[in-house]
Design an enzyme around this catalytic site. Structure first.
Site, short mmCIF file in Angstrom:
data_model
loop_
_atom_site.label_atom_id
_atom_site.label_comp_id
_atom_site.label_asym_id
_atom_site.label_seq_id
_atom_site.Cartn_x
_atom_site.Cartn_y
_atom_site.Cartn_z
N ALA A 142 -19.03 -6.31 -0.97
CA ALA A 142 -18.48 -6.58 0.36
C ALA A 142 -18.60 -8.04 0.74
O ALA A 142 -19.68 -8.53 1.07
CB ALA A 142 -19.20 -5.70 1.39
N GLU A 148 -13.84 -10.30 5.28
CA GLU A 148 -13.87 -9.91 6.69
C GLU A 148 -12.50 -10.19 7.29
O GLU A 148 -11.66 -10.81 6.66
CB GLU A 148 -14.95 -10.72 7.44
CG GLU A 148 -16.35 -10.40 6.94
CD GLU A 148 -17.42 -11.24 7.64
OE1 GLU A 148 -17.10 -11.93 8.63
OE2 GLU A 148 -18.57 -11.19 7.18
N GLU A 174 -9.30 -9.74 -5.15
CA GLU A 174 -10.22 -10.60 -5.92
C GLU A 174 -9.66 -12.01 -6.05
O GLU A 174 -9.75 -12.65 -7.09
CB GLU A 174 -10.57 -9.97 -7.27
CG GLU A 174 -11.48 -8.77 -7.07
CD GLU A 174 -12.22 -8.32 -8.32
OE1 GLU A 174 -12.62 -9.17 -9.13
OE2 GLU A 174 -12.40 -7.11 -8.46
#
Lengths: 262, 382
Positions: B123, B126, B363
């Protein structure tokens, strides 16, 4: 205690063809696989061991040297040991001679807890080896098992699938069960199993290491004679008619009368 | 077929992953694509087949296979379904920080759990920190022998399903990206909950979800590396995980080519199979060339990583970018070759197109990949 699973290597019938002249299977270039029903037998053997927390899963097969590959597949799934019963003297065996040889091999192995077979092999489709094996061993047999309800050291309770519904059957152990595809979903091999299988060498038993009466093995021990094998004739395509609907309807009606359907 | 000189073990991994794809994934991919349920039954099969062990070191109950093994597995699984494969590939992404930066206790505690099939998530992203990952706002404040986490992570693969999360949070906001740290957070920790599950264009079998931290107390021993290393950990993790995204793209492209070629041989127009037309043949030829080139580069970079080459940021970015572009083009062409049928859900290629798109985005977008490649290149050339 041994959880014995008897398996068979069969040609992958998805791509098997018949030689129409000689009436035999063309085996060249056809992949060999573990008889699909036997995968369910292996899986159930592994599950018994996992559930009961004891027992040794021993997979047995009678066949030519290359049948070791079938044992290897069972090892990759998690079987503990594999025995290949292989000898030219065993060749040409029908189900009776096969089951006799397997029975004698199980006697040699000793301490059977339960013996599991697939319900039938997909090449011969006889479903005879399991029941005959039980007879030779003088063990009880339960065929077409779809679920093991309960099992202990010396009793087993199962559900068997029949044409008329389910039977719930109890038996003493050791006994021979044959399983169908309802019983479980066979696992895939694991990587650790595959690595173990790569190194695996089957224990090979021949006609001198298994105590057999030679009258009952191989071709001599086989009362069955295959007179001929043939593939059912391929259905020919129907006739095609072209024309106006009225005319076609009359034509079809005439044809149906000719062959006495109307 | 080009021989990539796979070791016996690599060959086994490839065969097993293909078997899982053929027997377990392909029959159920449509269901999971439709329902967006998490494919737990297939994850269980992968775990029982030891697949989760391949990228875990042997001393932690793994098989020590490394990035090449992971690449082969992800490629084969993705040939079946890239979304389902992501449960596995996302776990590898989340586990790399622990493999690379975990201390002995952390490795002993978590890696055997992953080896036996526990799903992991990573994680970083955001709402306002995507490509600009340095802009994260999640805070971690030291309080005795705990860190208190507050903030919300977005678009987290395996979110809600994973048992173990590696979370990047700021321990020192004044320092910006250099003030970030990485924490291992377990599902069920008080103050850690899950927000919205995303409804996505593709990879719909994969769970993508918000992670919400509200005064979530994480034991200080769950800090990975040292305070301030969070961003380095994230970037290094991506160096190792990007070949996995490339592998996912290779699997999609492989499936696209196989489907398109098979269809072209069957589909008759103007009295002949459309595979007879040069227009179709050239499309297939281009797809095949590009796929093989991307595959060769991906395998070579994966092998380089496994050999201990640590300067791999540029190369990892290259394979991720190249393979995903190739997958997108191959999927587009496959739909084109299928024509009207390709647009319909009854045929498998529209899903390939939907699934391929994400490999150009996550990614690190392919724009960021090109930034990484170019900046490294400009440093190298004097």
């Amino acid at each position: 205690m041994n959880i014995v699973v008897c398996i068979k290597q069969v040609p992958d019938t998805q791509d098997v063809k018949m030689d129409p002249e000689r009436g035999t299977l063309i085996r060249e270039g056809v992949k060999s696989i573990v008889n699909p029903f036997d995968l369910y037998a292996i899986e159930e053997g592994l599950r018994i061991k996992e559930r009961m927390g004891k027992g040794r899963v021993v997979v047995m097969t009678m066949g030519p040297p290359q049948a070791e590959d079938a044992l290897r597949e069972a090892i990759a799934m998690g079987a503990d040991h594999g025995i290949l019963i292989s000898d030219r003297a065993f060749a040409g065996a029908d189900t009776l001679a096969t089951s006799y040889t397997l029975a004698k091999s199980i006697e040699k192995l000793g301490s059977p807890w339960i013996i599991i077979c697939g319900k039938q092999a997909m090449d011969g489709d006889t479903a005879q080896v399991g029941p005959e094996l039980a007879t030779w061993l003088n063990f009880p047999q339960i065929t077409y098992v779809s679920k093991i309800i309960d099992m202990g050291d010396d009793r087993i309770k199962v559900e068997r699938l029949t044409d008329y519904g389910y039977d719930i059957v109890e038996s003493s152990l050791p006994c021979v069960i044959t399983v169908n595809k309802e019983i479980n979903e066979p696992r895939l091999p694991s990587l650790r199993g595959m690595m173990k299988a790569k190194k695996f060498k089957a224990e090979v038993w021949d006609s001198s290491s298994v105590e057999v009466d030679r009258r009952y093995i191989g071709l001599d021990g086989s009362p069955t004679r295959v007179v001929s094998i043939f593939a059912p004739p391929v259905k020919k395509g129907g006739e095609k008619y072209h024309g106006e609907p009225d005319e076609l309807a009359r034509h079809i009606a005439r044809k149906l009368e000719e062959i006495k359907i109307i | 077929m080009i021989d990539y000189f796979l070791t016996e073990e690599e060959q086994m991994i490839k065969e097993l992953a293909r078997k899982i794809a053929e027997e377990k994934i392909i029959p159920k991919r449509e269901y999971y694509d439709e329902t967006q349920e998490f494919p737990w039954d297939i994850v269980k099969v992968m775990a029982e087949s030891d697949l989760f062990r391949i990228f875990i070191p042997e001393e932690y109950e793994g098989l020590g296979g490394g990035v090449m093994a992971l690449t082969l597995a992800v490629e084969e699984l993705s040939r079946g379904c890239a979304g389902i494969a992501l449960a596995f590939a996302g776990t590898a992404l989340g586990t790399f920080p622990i493999i690379l930066f975990g201390n002995e206790e952390q490795k002993k505690k978590y890696l055997p759990r992953v080896a036996s099939g526990e799903v992991v998530a990573f994680a970083l992203t955001e709402a306002d920190a995507g490509s600009d990952a340095g802009n994260i706002k999640t805070r971690a404040i030291k309080d005795g022998d705990h860190y208190v986490l507050n903030g919300t992570k977005q678009f987290i693969t395996n979110g809600g399903e994973a048992g173990i999360y590696v979370v990047i949070a700021l321990t020192n906001p004044e320092k910006g990206a250099r003030g970030a740290s990485a924490f291992i957070v377990e599902k069920g920790t008080p103050g850690f909950s899950f927000g919205k599950k995303e409804n996505k264009l593709g990879i719909r079998a994969s769970a993508t979800r918000e992670l919400i931290f509200q005064d979530c107390r994480v034991p200080a021993e769950n800090l990975l590396g040292k305070e301030g290393m969070g961003f380095i950990i994230a970037m290094k993790t991506f160096d190792y995980s990007r070949p996995g995204v490339a592998a996912q793209a290779l699997g999609i492209a492989q499936a696209a080519i196989e489907e398109a070629a098979r269809y072209a041989k069957q589909r008759v127009q103007f009295g002949v199979p459309i595979a007879n037309f040069q227009a179709i043949q050239h499309m297939l030829a281009d797809m095949a060339m590009k796929l093989e080139a991307a595959r060769a580069l991906t395998y070579q970079v994966a092998r380089n990583i496994d050999k201990g080459n640590t300067k791999i940021a540029k190369e990892s970015a290259m394979v991720k970018c190249l393979a995903s572009d190739v997958a997108m083009e191959a999927a587009l062409n496959a739909v084109q070759i299928f024509g009207g049928y390709g647009y319909m859900k009854e045929y498998p290629v529209e899903k390939l197109l939907r699934d391929a798109k994400i490999t150009q985005i996550y990614e690190g977008t392919n724009q960021i990949m090109r930034n990484i490649i170019a900046s490294q290149l400009l440093k190298e050339v004097r």
